[in-house]
Motif scaffolding. Structure first.
Motif: not given
Lengths: 146, 256
Positions: B10, B13, B17, B53, B70-71
């Motif tokens: 997490k 990510k 992101q 992504g 992840k997009r």
């Protein structure tokens, strides 16, 4: 001479507000704007000899300043390079290319467009060169200290 | 030390992101992913990041793989956020904060955009001073200032649109060109070229093009092509907007 000084001030202020648009950390803004103005000075002075060399050397200086500031502030170099390089980016060239297309002058559109792309490539080469050099120096230092 | 894989993933990510959504380079996202992985002694970590992504596979013990996709849909520039993520990954490496703290801070960064009430003015002033740099005078400065402010108000209205980038840039190009030509024609003095270039400077994809070429030269071919496509889209939509207005002005004889 006076116009040159005025241009440098305009360049400083314009990149200062650009850094604010990009929401750069507040303590980096003055540094990046100074390197923007100095880089623009190099670009303008060299441009009379060779335009492409002007783009290359101006960006080279800004990228080097960016790496130096990055080490000093312990921040990514990008934060100093992005706002500083904006005044050199050939926006005028892109605009003139478009203007020539609108005026149905395809020949000069191609000519100006190709020159603009070449100048952008010169800037990219300068940026890559500095970042390769910086990471090489970093790893040399690392090896010495071990 | 046992690592909670779910939390680690997490954190990784969210970091990647935030970097990609706020104008960070793809190699920075990949480096941050690997950096955080290394600081928790992950055996294998592999990632591919593109502007649209990213994919991550981590294997903590070298046997079980965990993969995440992840997009990335929205892309803006916010250097403060990139700096914040950089700080957090440094602190994780030094183990001066725990994964939970990192997660909390990353979520805070992701959900809170510092909204500066003067941000409209910044766009206007930046446009104005670029106009001065390109040889404008007082009249050109104020025209660029007002068109810059107007354009950034309008582009906010477009944010929720489909194909937002194309429409907002087309309208922006048209508005800037319209104001530049209208003011210089009505005042019967001044030059419209510096106003248009100055006004477009905050929108022009010169920096995006530079990044595209730089990514390609680094060997990040996918990201280079994606950024080049984005730069081309922005350039052509701006040119379409300003081009139509300029074309009309030329063909009706307002400009010659």
């Amino acid at each position: 001479m006076l116009t040159m000084i005025l241009d440098l001030i305009y360049c400083f202020v314009a990149s200062l507000f650009f850094a604010l648009i990009m929401n750069a950390p507040k303590k980096t803004i003055v540094n990046s704007s100074i390197s923007a103005a100095l880089g623009y000075l190099i670009y303008i002075s060299v441009q009379t000899i060779s335009p492409t060399l002007g783009f290359f050397l101006g960006t080279l200086f800004i990228a080097m300043m960016g790496e130096i500031f990055a080490r000093k502030f312990k921040m990514p170099a990008t934060i100093f390079i992005f706002p500083a390089v904006i005044p050199i980016v050939p926006g005028y060239g892109l605009y003139q290319t478009m203007l020539a297309i609108v005026q149905n002058d395809i020949f000069s559109a191609l000519e100006i467009g190709a020159t603009t792309i070449l100048n952008i490539a010169a800037m990219a080469i300068a940026m890559v060169l500095v970042s390769i050099l910086a990471s090489k120096l970093q790893s040399l230092k690392y090896r010495k200290s071990n | 030390m046992e690592v909670n894989i779910g939390k680690l993933l997490k954190v990784i990510k969210l970091s990647a992101q935030i970097i990609l959504e706020n104008g960070g380079e793809t190699y920075r996202a990949e480096e941050t992913i690997e950096f955080i992985g290394e600081s928790f002694n992950v055996k294998e970590i592999e990632s591919i990041a593109t502007p649209t992504g990213f994919y991550i596979t981590i294997s903590v013990n070298g046997e079980d793989n965990h993969t995440l996709v992840k997009r990335i849909r929205k892309r803006t520039i916010d250097l403060q956020k990139i700096n914040d993520v950089n700080n957090i990954s440094r602190q994780l490496y030094l183990h001066s904060i725990t994964l939970d703290q990192a997660l909390e801070e990353l979520e805070y960064i992701n959900n809170n955009t510092a909204s500066d009430k003067y941000s409209l003015l910044y766009v206007g002033l930046s446009s104005g001073f670029f106009t001065l740099l390109f040889g404008g005078r007082i009249l050109e400065f104020f025209t660029a200032l007002f068109s810059g402010i107007l354009v950034s108000i309008m582009s906010r209205g477009f944010v929720n649109f489909h194909s937002y980038q194309f429409f907002s840039n087309t309208v922006a190009g048209a508005v800037i060109a319209f104001f530049a030509i209208a003011v210089t024609t009505l005042a019967n003095t001044g030059n419209y070229n510096p106003i248009i270039v100055g006004g477009m400077m905050p929108l022009l994809p010169g920096l995006a093009m530079t990044n595209a070429i730089r990514d390609t030269m680094r060997g990040d071919l996918l990201s280079g092509i994606a950024r080049a496509a984005e730069a081309l889209l922005v350039a052509s939509s701006l040119a379409a907007g300003a081009g139509v207005v300029l074309y009309l002005a030329y063909s009706t004889g307002i400009l010659s």
